[in-house]
Design a protein around this motif. Structure first.
Motif, PDB file in Angstrom:
ATOM      1  N   TYR A   1      -6.848  19.991  73.303  1.00 32.39           N
ATOM      2  CA  TYR A   1      -6.942  19.946  71.841  1.00 32.39           C
ATOM      3  C   TYR A   1      -5.800  20.737  71.211  1.00 32.39           C
TER       4      TYR A   1
ATOM      5  N   SER B   1       0.351  20.546  65.295  1.00 30.91           N
ATOM      6  CA  SER B   1      -0.747  19.640  65.622  1.00 30.91           C
ATOM      7  C   SER B   1      -0.338  18.567  66.617  1.00 30.91           C
TER       8      SER B   1
ATOM      9  N   SER C   1      -7.508  20.398  58.697  1.00 26.59           N
ATOM     10  CA  SER C   1      -6.414  19.514  58.291  1.00 26.59           C
ATOM     11  C   SER C   1      -5.103  19.910  58.969  1.00 26.59           C
ATOM     12  N   LYS C   2      -4.269  18.912  59.197  1.00 25.74           N
ATOM     13  CA  LYS C   2      -3.023  19.071  59.954  1.00 25.74           C
ATOM     14  C   LYS C   2      -2.134  20.170  59.389  1.00 25.74           C
TER      15      LYS C   2
ATOM     16  N   GLU D   1      -9.471  20.415  66.196  1.00 21.69           N
ATOM     17  CA  GLU D   1      -8.703  19.180  66.171  1.00 21.69           C
ATOM     18  C   GLU D   1      -8.375  18.793  64.740  1.00 21.69           C
ATOM     19  N   VAL D   2      -7.441  17.873  64.592  1.00 21.21           N
ATOM     20  CA  VAL D   2      -6.982  17.465  63.268  1.00 21.21           C
ATOM     21  C   VAL D   2      -8.073  16.677  62.559  1.00 21.21           C
ATOM     22  N   MET D   3      -8.329  17.050  61.332  1.00 17.90           N
ATOM     23  CA  MET D   3      -9.300  16.348  60.498  1.00 17.90           C
ATOM     24  C   MET D   3      -8.815  14.928  60.222  1.00 17.90           C
ATOM     25  N   PRO D   4      -9.687  13.940  60.362  1.00 16.96           N
ATOM     26  CA  PRO D   4      -9.270  12.554  60.106  1.00 16.96           C
ATOM     27  C   PRO D   4      -8.800  12.362  58.662  1.00 16.96           C
ATOM     28  N   GLY D   5      -7.943  11.392  58.456  1.00 16.93           N
ATOM     29  CA  GLY D   5      -7.462  11.106  57.113  1.00 16.93           C
ATOM     30  C   GLY D   5      -6.256  11.954  56.756  1.00 16.93           C
ATOM     31  N   SER D   6      -5.951  11.979  55.489  1.00 18.31           N
ATOM     32  CA  SER D   6      -4.743  12.676  55.019  1.00 18.31           C
ATOM     33  C   SER D   6      -5.075  13.922  54.209  1.00 18.31           C
ATOM     34  N   SER D   7      -6.246  14.500  54.449  1.00 20.43           N
ATOM     35  CA  SER D   7      -6.646  15.704  53.717  1.00 20.43           C
ATOM     36  C   SER D   7      -5.684  16.848  53.982  1.00 20.43           C
TER      37      SER D   7
ATOM     38  N   LYS E   1     -13.014  20.676  62.779  1.00 17.52           N
ATOM     39  CA  LYS E   1     -11.998  19.776  62.226  1.00 17.52           C
ATOM     40  C   LYS E   1     -11.255  20.478  61.086  1.00 17.52           C
TER      41      LYS E   1
END
Length: 315
Positions: free
Chosen positions: A138, A124, A251-252, A173-179, A249
């Protein structure tokens, strides 16, 4: 010579039902002798052409086009549409069963959705989408490959037609937050990567998630359009490109799985990273006219002003 991909034109890689020519082209992403800087020599008929993909999309330069209507997606909600997933030696390819189709979107015909594959960098943190927008790359890009239904999935015919193929490009793209492990559809898809770590490995996909599930959250009414090519040899200039503005979106941790799990060849070979072609010369790009949205905004503003005026008159 086991380190490079040998194919009989790009449609053999891109389309599972291709009727391939006997000529083979040796190409790769990761070695000096066969990476994308050499493709114009390895496959000179098209790879050094004038209508090549991918490109950088300059949003301010996109020409408004009122004909760019909404798409109709047939069987994109079918939870058994994805039949298999394969490590081809240069990407992950998911084959779709017959009956999955697209139309609309100012395409000239109905198109059969044949397969999708992905392009990525190195996790990512090192982006690897093929197209860029205003210079932004991206982390990943998903391509759904479609051929005109009139060709009955025969891509040898489709690649000789300047609009024979239609590709749908979706940024990831990477989903916001720490999911982690989100969304569920992508957790399901990436769970198969451990079974296809080596080139040529292919496994069946169990029913349970759909293309719509993978495209979760994307407004598919907003997109860019241009005429381009396949992004791997033989780089046939036969593709109507649709690049959607909103990214998927993911997750990383799931994005990182592609570059840490898959190999170009066997388990002792290099991990599969940076599997994307460099940018090609600019092409004319179209997008939806802003007229409709501007009209809606003005109408809403007029209603607001009217309601305020009525409010004052009653006070």
């Amino acid at each position: 010579m086991e380190w490079f991909k040998v194919v009989g034109f790009a449609m053999c890689v891109l389309v599972p039902t291709a009727h391939c020519a006997s000529q083979s082209i040796a190409w790769c992403y990761h070695l000096p002798s066969c990476n994308d800087t050499t493709w114009p020599t390895l496959s000179s008929q098209y790879c050094n052409g004038t209508r090549q993909s991918p490109i950088d999309i300059v949003s301010a330069s996109a020409t408004p086009n009122d004909n760019l209507s909404e798409f109709t997606f047939v069987n994109y909600n079918d939870t058994s549409a994805m039949t298999s997933i394969e490590n081809t030696g240069d990407t992950v390819k998911v084959t779709l069963k017959s009956g999955v189709k697209i139309s609309g979107g100012d395409l000239s015909d109905q198109y059969d959705s044949l397969q999708f594959h992905l392009h990525w960098g190195n996790g990512s943190s090192v982006p690897g989408s093929e197209h860029t927008v205003d210079g932004k790359r991206y982390p990943m890009e998903l391509h759904i490959v479609n051929s005109k239904s009139s060709y009955n999935r025969n891509t040898s015919l489709a690649v000789n037609d300047s609009t024979g193929l239609a590709a749908l490009g979706f940024f990831i793209e990477v989903m916001p937050g720490s999911s982690t492990g989100q969304p569920q559809s992508w957790r399901s898809l990436t769970s198969y990567l451990a079974n296809i770590t080596q080139k040529g490995q292919k496994v069946s996909i169990a029913a349970g998630f759909s293309l719509d599930d993978l495209l979760v959250g994307v407004d598919r009414t907003k997109y860019y359009r241009y005429l381009g090519s396949l992004t791997t040899p033989a780089c046939n200039e036969a593709v109507v490109w649709t690049v959607f503005k909103e990214p998927i979106k993911v997750s990383k941790d799931l994005i990182d799985l592609f570059s840490t799990t898959l190999h170009f060849n066997d388990s002792t070979s290099q991990l599969m990273t940076n599997v994307y072609r460099s940018l090609q010369p600019a092409q004319q790009v179209w997008t939806q006219s802003i007229k409709a949205s501007t009209t809606t905004t003005c109408f809403s503003l007029s209603l607001l002003l009217l309601s305020l005026a009525l409010g004052w008159s009653w006070s």
